[in-house]
Design an enzyme around this catalytic site. Structure first.
Site, short mmCIF file in Angstrom:
data_model
loop_
_atom_site.label_atom_id
_atom_site.label_comp_id
_atom_site.label_asym_id
_atom_site.label_seq_id
_atom_site.Cartn_x
_atom_site.Cartn_y
_atom_site.Cartn_z
CE LYS A 95 87.49 28.65 124.61
NZ LYS A 95 86.22 29.05 124.01
CG ASN A 96 84.77 28.60 127.55
OD1 ASN A 96 85.19 29.35 126.66
ND2 ASN A 96 84.34 27.38 127.31
CB CYS A 146 82.57 26.56 117.36
SG CYS A 146 84.32 26.67 117.70
NE ARG A 148 77.35 27.71 120.14
CZ ARG A 148 78.58 28.10 120.45
NH1 ARG A 148 79.46 28.32 119.51
NH2 ARG A 148 78.91 28.32 121.70
CG ASP A 191 83.46 22.80 125.64
OD1 ASP A 191 82.62 22.85 124.72
OD2 ASP A 191 83.64 23.73 126.44
NE ARG A 194 87.14 30.65 118.26
CZ ARG A 194 85.85 30.65 118.21
NH1 ARG A 194 85.22 30.07 117.21
NH2 ARG A 194 85.14 31.22 119.15
C1 EPZ Z 1 79.56 27.89 126.59
O1 EPZ Z 1 78.87 28.22 125.40
C2 EPZ Z 1 80.99 27.67 126.19
N1 EPZ Z 1 81.52 28.87 125.58
C3 EPZ Z 1 81.09 26.51 125.21
O2 EPZ Z 1 82.45 26.28 124.93
C4 EPZ Z 1 80.49 25.26 125.86
O3 EPZ Z 1 80.49 24.23 124.91
C5 EPZ Z 1 79.06 25.54 126.31
O4 EPZ Z 1 79.05 26.71 127.19
C6 EPZ Z 1 78.43 24.39 127.07
O5 EPZ Z 1 79.23 24.04 128.15
C7 EPZ Z 1 81.95 29.86 126.34
O6 EPZ Z 1 81.87 29.84 127.56
C8 EPZ Z 1 82.55 31.04 125.63
P1 EPZ Z 1 75.12 27.30 126.31
P2 EPZ Z 1 77.37 28.82 125.46
O7 EPZ Z 1 74.39 28.58 126.24
O8 EPZ Z 1 77.26 29.68 126.64
C9 EPZ Z 1 71.22 26.12 123.79
C10 EPZ Z 1 84.31 25.90 123.57
O9 EPZ Z 1 84.60 25.00 122.75
N2 EPZ Z 1 70.81 27.51 123.95
O10 EPZ Z 1 75.25 26.62 127.62
O11 EPZ Z 1 77.10 29.36 124.12
C11 EPZ Z 1 72.40 26.01 122.85
O12 EPZ Z 1 72.03 26.03 121.50
C12 EPZ Z 1 82.94 26.50 123.59
O13 EPZ Z 1 85.12 26.37 124.38
C13 EPZ Z 1 69.55 27.89 123.53
O14 EPZ Z 1 68.78 27.10 123.01
O15 EPZ Z 1 76.58 27.46 125.67
C14 EPZ Z 1 73.02 24.70 123.27
O16 EPZ Z 1 72.34 23.63 122.66
C15 EPZ Z 1 82.09 26.04 122.45
N3 EPZ Z 1 69.18 29.20 123.68
C16 EPZ Z 1 72.75 24.67 124.77
O17 EPZ Z 1 71.70 25.62 125.00
C17 EPZ Z 1 70.01 30.12 124.24
O18 EPZ Z 1 69.60 31.30 124.37
C18 EPZ Z 1 73.94 25.05 125.65
O19 EPZ Z 1 74.45 26.32 125.27
C19 EPZ Z 1 71.26 29.72 124.70
C20 EPZ Z 1 71.67 28.39 124.53
#
Ligand code: EPZ
Length: 421
Positions: A22-23, A118, A123, A308, A400
């Site tokens: 998916k991702n 979610c 986030r 995840d 989802r």
């Molecule tokens: C991706 O989300 C995945 N989603 C998530 O999967 C997954 O949990 C996550 O990566 C971590 O592996 C998709 O690929 C669609 P991040 P993403 O930016 O890109 C902080 C699932 O269940 N952060 O790596 O949104 C954030 O708050 C989903 O399939 C900032 O602070 O994750 C978090 O604490 C849920 N500022 C951490 O970084 C930003 O600008 C990691 O988030 C961006 C992120």
């Protein structure tokens, strides 16, 4: 009300096939915005709702999207594209913001409603926006919208405060047609990032280093390619979910269509709790052996234990022998499923970023509500070992990210059905 009903206590056995990731798929679909010619993406998990939402977002922007066969999606981005992603769809799925980078390259402008998705922590998307600004884009946040404008972006050196998956992807996409070289340091190293690098390079981009913490993108004047035919990697989180389910039920399950290196962290943890994990070329066999042992789990960006799978692992540890501590260093508040597991007799206390799980001998079936996608998967796993019947509401969250979860679990012996009335 739609729900999943599970009668627990069945030992899982047999073979289950993984769907496409998916991702990765969602980002490749967004990446097609930058293409000149149609792209065929294979191994797409058609039945997960996030894919439907991304199709809607892309159609709203003017990309023609059609199913060529049940798992192959044809995206044709030729012609004029808009810059305003459909608000109601963006609200539904956070991954919609991944169109910003490709849109900047293609039309020099993106407008996206503050994203939903979610509820698993704050986030923010500050790292994405800082990256665009460093590349010379004008970034505005007003009236609930994020607006990013930049006709010709400039290469830049960007150091991410945290290896965010989404920020790495978005900045990488925006850099492809920028002038000069962009270097992303402390980049995310997830396999999905390598997948995007490979896809973009097939389009004619010049990207190196994905899978390491430094990615270099040499901007090109234009992309030049023929029609693309690309098959997506298997979903490592779905793989991990089945692996944990096998270990939890004392089962014997072979998960087919797997890249074993992508789930090393899970294999290692499952061996620690006492399961046997055997690696094939593109499969993994998990043999559960008696009551799991308690283990501590530290969730980290890839190649660490994935956030995840934090909640599915908590479901397993809730019946382990002893006390386990799970600490999530990726999302600070991904524990909403804990209240539901408590209803099923688990003994878990959340303290800040950690869950302290005191293993109980057995869970008992109850009516519970999936709070988010992976929290929902954890409840399914808990239902598989609980005594009696578990009813899970909030199935839309699970749908989802999991394709026909009940059909796949039925295929390995679970007593689970979807009830719609
Ligand atoms: C991706 O989300 C995945 N989603 C998530 O999967 C997954 O949990 C996550 O990566 C971590 O592996 C998709 O690929 C669609 P991040 P993403 O930016 O890109 C902080 C699932 O269940 N952060 O790596 O949104 C954030 O708050 C989903 O399939 C900032 O602070 O994750 C978090 O604490 C849920 N500022 C951490 O970084 C930003 O600008 C990691 O988030 C961006 C992120």
């Amino acid at each position: 009300m739609e729900r999943l009903v599970i009668r627990g206590g069945r030992r899982l056995a047999g073979t289950v096939r993984t769907s496409g990731a998916k991702n990765a798929v969602l980002k490749l679909m967004a990446a097609s915005i930058l293409a000149n010619e149609p792209c065929l993406i294979r191994n797409v998990p058609r039945k997960i709702s996030d894919v439907e939402v991304m199709i809607g977002v892309l159609r709203g922007l003017g990309v023609k999207v059609d199913w060529e066969d049940p798992t192959s999606l044809r995206l044709d981005p030729r012609g004029e594209l808009g810059f305003h992603a459909p608000d109601e769809l963006v609200r539904e799925m956070r991954a919609s913001i991944q169109v910003i980078g490709p849109l900047l390259g293609r039309v020099g402008h993106a407008r996206v409603y503050q994203p939903g998705g979610c509820v698993i922590g704050q986030r923010p998307i500050d790292l994405h926006l800082k990256g665009f600004a460093a590349q010379g884009a004008e970034v505005r946040e007003e009236h609930g919208y994020i607006e990013v404008i930049g006709e010709k972006l400039q290469g830049a050196e960007i150091h991410l405060d945290f290896p965010s998956v989404g920020a790495t992807e978005n900045i990488m996409a925006a850099a492809i047609l920028a002038e000069g070289t962009t270097i992303i340091r402390n980049a995310a190293k997830e396999p999905e990032i390598i997948e995007e690098q490979n896809f973009y390079n097939r389009l004619g981009a010049r990207i190196r280093g994905a899978g390491t913490d430094t990615i270099r993108i040499d901007g090109v004047e234009s992309l030049n390619h023929r029609e693309i035919d690309y098959s997506v990697i298997p979903d490592r989180i779905e793989v991990g979910t089945f692996m944990i389910a096998a270990a939890l039920t004392g089962g014997d399950v072979t998960v087919q269509d797997v890249i074993p290196e992508h789930v090393e962290a899970i294999s290692a943890k499952l061996r620690e709790i006492g399961a046997e994990v055997t690696r094939g070329e593109d499969s993994l066999r998990v043999l559960g052996r008696g009551r799991p042992k308690a283990v501590d789990v530290t969730v980290l960006p890839y190649p660490g234990f994935p956030t995840d799978l934090q909640s599915p692992m908590a479901a397993l540890l809730s019946v382990a022998d002893g006390t386990s501590i799970i600490t999530d260093h990726v999302f600070e508040a991904r524990f909403r499923y804990v209240d539901e597991l408590l209803r099923m007799g688990a003994n878990i206390r959340v303290e800040g970023r950690s869950a302290i799980v005191k293993g109980v001998p057995r869970l008992s079936g109850a009516e519970v509500v999936a709070p988010d996608l992976r929290g929902g998967a954890a409840l399914v796993l808990a239902g598989l070992v609980a005594e009696g019947e578990t009813t899970i509401y909030g199935t839309k969250h699970i749908d989802r990210g999991y394709e026909e979860i009940e059909r796949k679990f039925q295929g390995i012996g679970a007593e689970i059905e979807r009830v719609i009335d």
